[in-house]
Scaffold this motif. Structure first.
Motif, mmCIF file in Angstrom:
data_model
loop_
_atom_site.group_PDB
_atom_site.id
_atom_site.type_symbol
_atom_site.label_atom_id
_atom_site.label_comp_id
_atom_site.label_asym_id
_atom_site.label_seq_id
_atom_site.Cartn_x
_atom_site.Cartn_y
_atom_site.Cartn_z
ATOM 1 N N PHE A 1 0.797 -1.130 0.135
ATOM 2 C CA PHE A 1 0.093 -0.270 0.046
ATOM 3 C C PHE A 1 0.604 1.452 0.199
ATOM 4 O O PHE A 1 0.548 2.343 -0.654
ATOM 5 C CB PHE A 1 -1.353 -0.142 0.625
ATOM 6 N N MET B 1 -0.431 5.610 3.108
ATOM 7 C CA MET B 1 -2.028 6.135 3.256
ATOM 8 C C MET B 1 -2.641 6.801 3.530
ATOM 9 O O MET B 1 -3.538 7.824 3.673
ATOM 10 C CB MET B 1 -3.066 4.755 3.086
ATOM 11 N N PRO C 1 -17.433 2.214 0.350
ATOM 12 C CA PRO C 1 -17.782 2.527 1.362
ATOM 13 C C PRO C 1 -19.022 3.291 1.161
ATOM 14 O O PRO C 1 -20.125 3.299 2.331
ATOM 15 C CB PRO C 1 -16.921 3.972 1.261
ATOM 16 N N SER D 1 0.170 1.545 6.554
ATOM 17 C CA SER D 1 0.708 1.993 5.491
ATOM 18 C C SER D 1 0.730 3.501 6.075
ATOM 19 O O SER D 1 -0.039 3.946 5.951
ATOM 20 C CB SER D 1 -0.241 1.532 4.631
ATOM 21 N N ILE E 1 -7.212 4.381 11.547
ATOM 22 C CA ILE E 1 -6.178 3.060 11.696
ATOM 23 C C ILE E 1 -5.697 2.112 10.966
ATOM 24 O O ILE E 1 -6.465 1.581 9.282
ATOM 25 C CB ILE E 1 -6.811 2.211 12.538
ATOM 26 N N ASP E 2 -4.172 2.142 9.951
ATOM 27 C CA ASP E 2 -3.668 1.534 8.752
ATOM 28 C C ASP E 2 -2.331 1.169 9.183
ATOM 29 O O ASP E 2 -1.332 2.465 9.388
ATOM 30 C CB ASP E 2 -4.264 2.512 8.071
ATOM 31 N N CYS F 1 -8.164 2.595 7.077
ATOM 32 C CA CYS F 1 -8.758 3.584 6.482
ATOM 33 C C CYS F 1 -8.165 4.125 5.734
ATOM 34 O O CYS F 1 -8.528 4.222 4.561
ATOM 35 C CB CYS F 1 -8.497 4.525 7.551
ATOM 36 N N GLY F 2 -6.925 3.766 4.790
ATOM 37 C CA GLY F 2 -6.386 3.953 3.502
ATOM 38 C C GLY F 2 -6.788 5.288 3.314
ATOM 39 O O GLY F 2 -6.199 5.942 4.146
ATOM 40 N N ALA G 1 -13.425 -1.189 5.114
ATOM 41 C CA ALA G 1 -14.196 -1.148 3.937
ATOM 42 C C ALA G 1 -13.143 -1.666 3.249
ATOM 43 O O ALA G 1 -12.085 -1.706 3.284
ATOM 44 C CB ALA G 1 -14.562 0.808 3.293
ATOM 45 N N ASP H 1 -1.214 -1.630 13.063
ATOM 46 C CA ASP H 1 -2.064 -3.004 12.777
ATOM 47 C C ASP H 1 -3.547 -2.525 13.718
ATOM 48 O O ASP H 1 -3.588 -2.397 14.365
ATOM 49 C CB ASP H 1 -1.738 -4.046 13.363
ATOM 50 N N TYR I 1 -7.765 -8.809 4.118
ATOM 51 C CA TYR I 1 -6.328 -8.855 4.479
ATOM 52 C C TYR I 1 -5.874 -9.228 4.846
ATOM 53 O O TYR I 1 -4.962 -9.330 6.380
ATOM 54 C CB TYR I 1 -6.047 -7.797 4.362
ATOM 55 N N PHE J 1 -3.733 5.441 -5.929
ATOM 56 C CA PHE J 1 -4.956 4.206 -5.251
ATOM 57 C C PHE J 1 -6.327 4.427 -5.753
ATOM 58 O O PHE J 1 -6.800 3.882 -6.168
ATOM 59 C CB PHE J 1 -4.601 4.342 -3.855
HETATM 60 C C1 LIG Z 1 -7.641 -2.005 0.015
HETATM 61 S S1 LIG Z 1 -7.638 -0.399 1.280
HETATM 62 C C2 LIG Z 1 -8.823 0.242 1.799
HETATM 63 C C3 LIG Z 1 -8.803 1.125 2.159
HETATM 64 C C4 LIG Z 1 -9.767 1.832 2.139
HETATM 65 N N1 LIG Z 1 -10.479 1.166 3.695
HETATM 66 C C5 LIG Z 1 -11.150 2.726 1.305
HETATM 67 O O1 LIG Z 1 -11.697 2.177 1.502
HETATM 68 O O2 LIG Z 1 -11.111 3.042 0.674
HETATM 69 C C6 LIG Z 1 -7.089 -1.687 2.484
HETATM 70 C C7 LIG Z 1 -6.439 -0.744 3.646
HETATM 71 O O3 LIG Z 1 -6.145 -1.958 4.677
HETATM 72 C C8 LIG Z 1 -4.656 -1.419 5.308
HETATM 73 N N2 LIG Z 1 -5.156 -2.611 6.425
HETATM 74 C C9 LIG Z 1 -4.499 -3.720 5.559
HETATM 75 N N3 LIG Z 1 -4.304 -4.756 6.868
HETATM 76 C C10 LIG Z 1 -3.847 -4.169 7.638
HETATM 77 C C11 LIG Z 1 -4.117 -4.258 8.464
HETATM 78 N N4 LIG Z 1 -4.105 -5.305 9.573
HETATM 79 N N5 LIG Z 1 -4.059 -3.510 9.222
HETATM 80 C C12 LIG Z 1 -3.951 -2.628 9.604
HETATM 81 N N6 LIG Z 1 -4.242 -1.779 8.147
HETATM 82 C C13 LIG Z 1 -4.492 -3.134 7.473
HETATM 83 C C14 LIG Z 1 -3.997 -1.366 4.131
HETATM 84 O O4 LIG Z 1 -2.915 -1.150 4.512
HETATM 85 C C15 LIG Z 1 -4.830 -0.633 3.478
HETATM 86 O O5 LIG Z 1 -4.680 1.298 2.900
#
Ligand SMILES: C[S@@+](CC[C@H](N)C(=O)[O-])C[C@H]1O[C@@H](n2cnc3c(N)ncnc32)[C@H](O)[C@@H]1O
Length: 304
Positions: free
Chosen positions: A105, A178, A125, A175, A172-173, A153-154, A214, A195, A219, A112
């Motif tokens: 990410f 992001m 969303p 990356s 919380i994310d 949250c991305g 969302a 995490d 993951y 993105f």
């Molecule tokens: C596909 S994106 C979706 C982002 C946002 N929720 C949206 O709807 O646009 C997935 C996000 O989840 C985060 N992510 C994945 N696994 C995670 C974890 N275990 N803890 C925190 N963030 C996580 C990634 O870094 C990424 O930003």
């Protein structure tokens, strides 16, 4: 993802090998990669690419060997070798390496939104928003929330969808890139690079009345620990809403595109085991792949 070996000649062999791989000359590419790993035995990118090529050639055992070397060469596993080993049945299903998710990410962050919303018709969303409105309407309560947490949250698309209905958003994310994008939206009172399970563990009991995820549970292999923490953090009457990808059977699988798919019965069971009540669990697709909707679920769970 490319991690230099630190050896110029080995890196150059790798570049040639990638060209050959793209042109379809897999045997010659594998040969060059072996030369690269002889020059630089800890060259994770070369081992990983060799694993991919062995797999393309149908050489399962050799692929497993190369992916294991990639894992050892990069303990953060930024290439996701362990995921390839899971797909090959060489390792049991487990959570994604955090280093892989972060690297994926961080690389993806600049493009993105155009890639996901533009190219894949992403609608996670909007699905969550509609589902939360429906769940609230069913219990004749207004869909307004004082404090919401956006897991994974991305760039902030979920907070944008709920902006008018939430007073205070925490994101919380894993990356940092992001999170940088999310910060630019100005929608979050608080952002944390961690995490999602760790992030929830740091929150007080009954401190949020809405938790969203969302397109983030794709993951997470085992939903139980995250759902249990979400349940603890939700105040009475609060909601957890998330999207998931799904598949025809029960249980959890790691799909071809290296995202977990959770069976509907598994999701319903995990929500109830966490002490939450299922308010809504519907088949809804959050995105397309190859111009077809990816089978998905939207779930809303309520804390009694
Ligand atoms: C596909 S994106 C979706 C982002 C946002 N929720 C949206 O709807 O646009 C997935 C996000 O989840 C985060 N992510 C994945 N696994 C995670 C974890 N275990 N803890 C925190 N963030 C996580 C990634 O870094 C990424 O930003």
């Amino acid at each position: 993802m490319f991690l230099s070996s630190g050896d110029l000649v080995a890196d150059r062999r790798f570049d040639f090998a990638r060209d050959l791989q793209l042109k379809g000359d897999l045997v010659a590419a594998a040969d060059l990669l072996l030369q690269a790993t002889e020059l630089a035995p800890g060259f994770a990118s070369a081992w990983f690419t060799l694993g991919e090529i062995r797999e393309q050639l149908g050489e399962r055992d050799a692929a497993i060997k190369a992916f294991r070397k990639a894992q050892v060469a990069d303990p953060q596993d930024r290439h996701g070798a362990s995921l390839r080993l899971m797909r090959l049945g060489a390792e049991p299903l487990a959570d994604m390496p955090q280093g892989y998710v972060r690297a994926l990410f961080d690389q993806y962050a600049p493009k993105f939104e155009s890639a996901l919303v533009g190219d894949l018709g992403y609608r996670g969303p909007a699905l969550l928003f509609k589902a939360v409105l429906a769940a609230r309407a069913a219990v004749r309560k207004p869909a307004f929330f004082k404090s919401a947490i956006d897991l994974g949250c991305g760039t902030g698309l979920a907070a944008a969808a709920f902006a008018r209905n939430v007073d205070r958003f925490t994101g919380i994310d894993l990356s940092p890139r992001m999170i940088e994008k999310a910060r630019l939206t100005g929608l979050y009172a608080e952002l944390e690079v961690t995490d999602m399970l760790q992030g929830l563990r740091g929150r007080g009991d009954a401190s949020a009345d809405l938790i969203l995820a969302a397109d983030a549970m794709v993951y997470v292999a085992d939903l139980a620990p995250v759902l249990a923490e979400a349940s603890r953090v939700l105040a009475s009457g609060g909601l957890l809403a998330f999207t998931a990808e799904t598949h025809g059977d029960d249980g959890v699988i790691l799909g071809e595109r290296l995202r977990y798919a959770h069976g509907a019965a598994y999701v319903g069971g995990a929500v109830e085991t966490a002490g939450l009540n299922v308010s809504l669990l519907e088949n809804r697709s959050a995105r397309n792949e190859d111009h077809a909707p990816v089978p998905g679920l939207v779930a809303v769970a309520a804390k009694a």
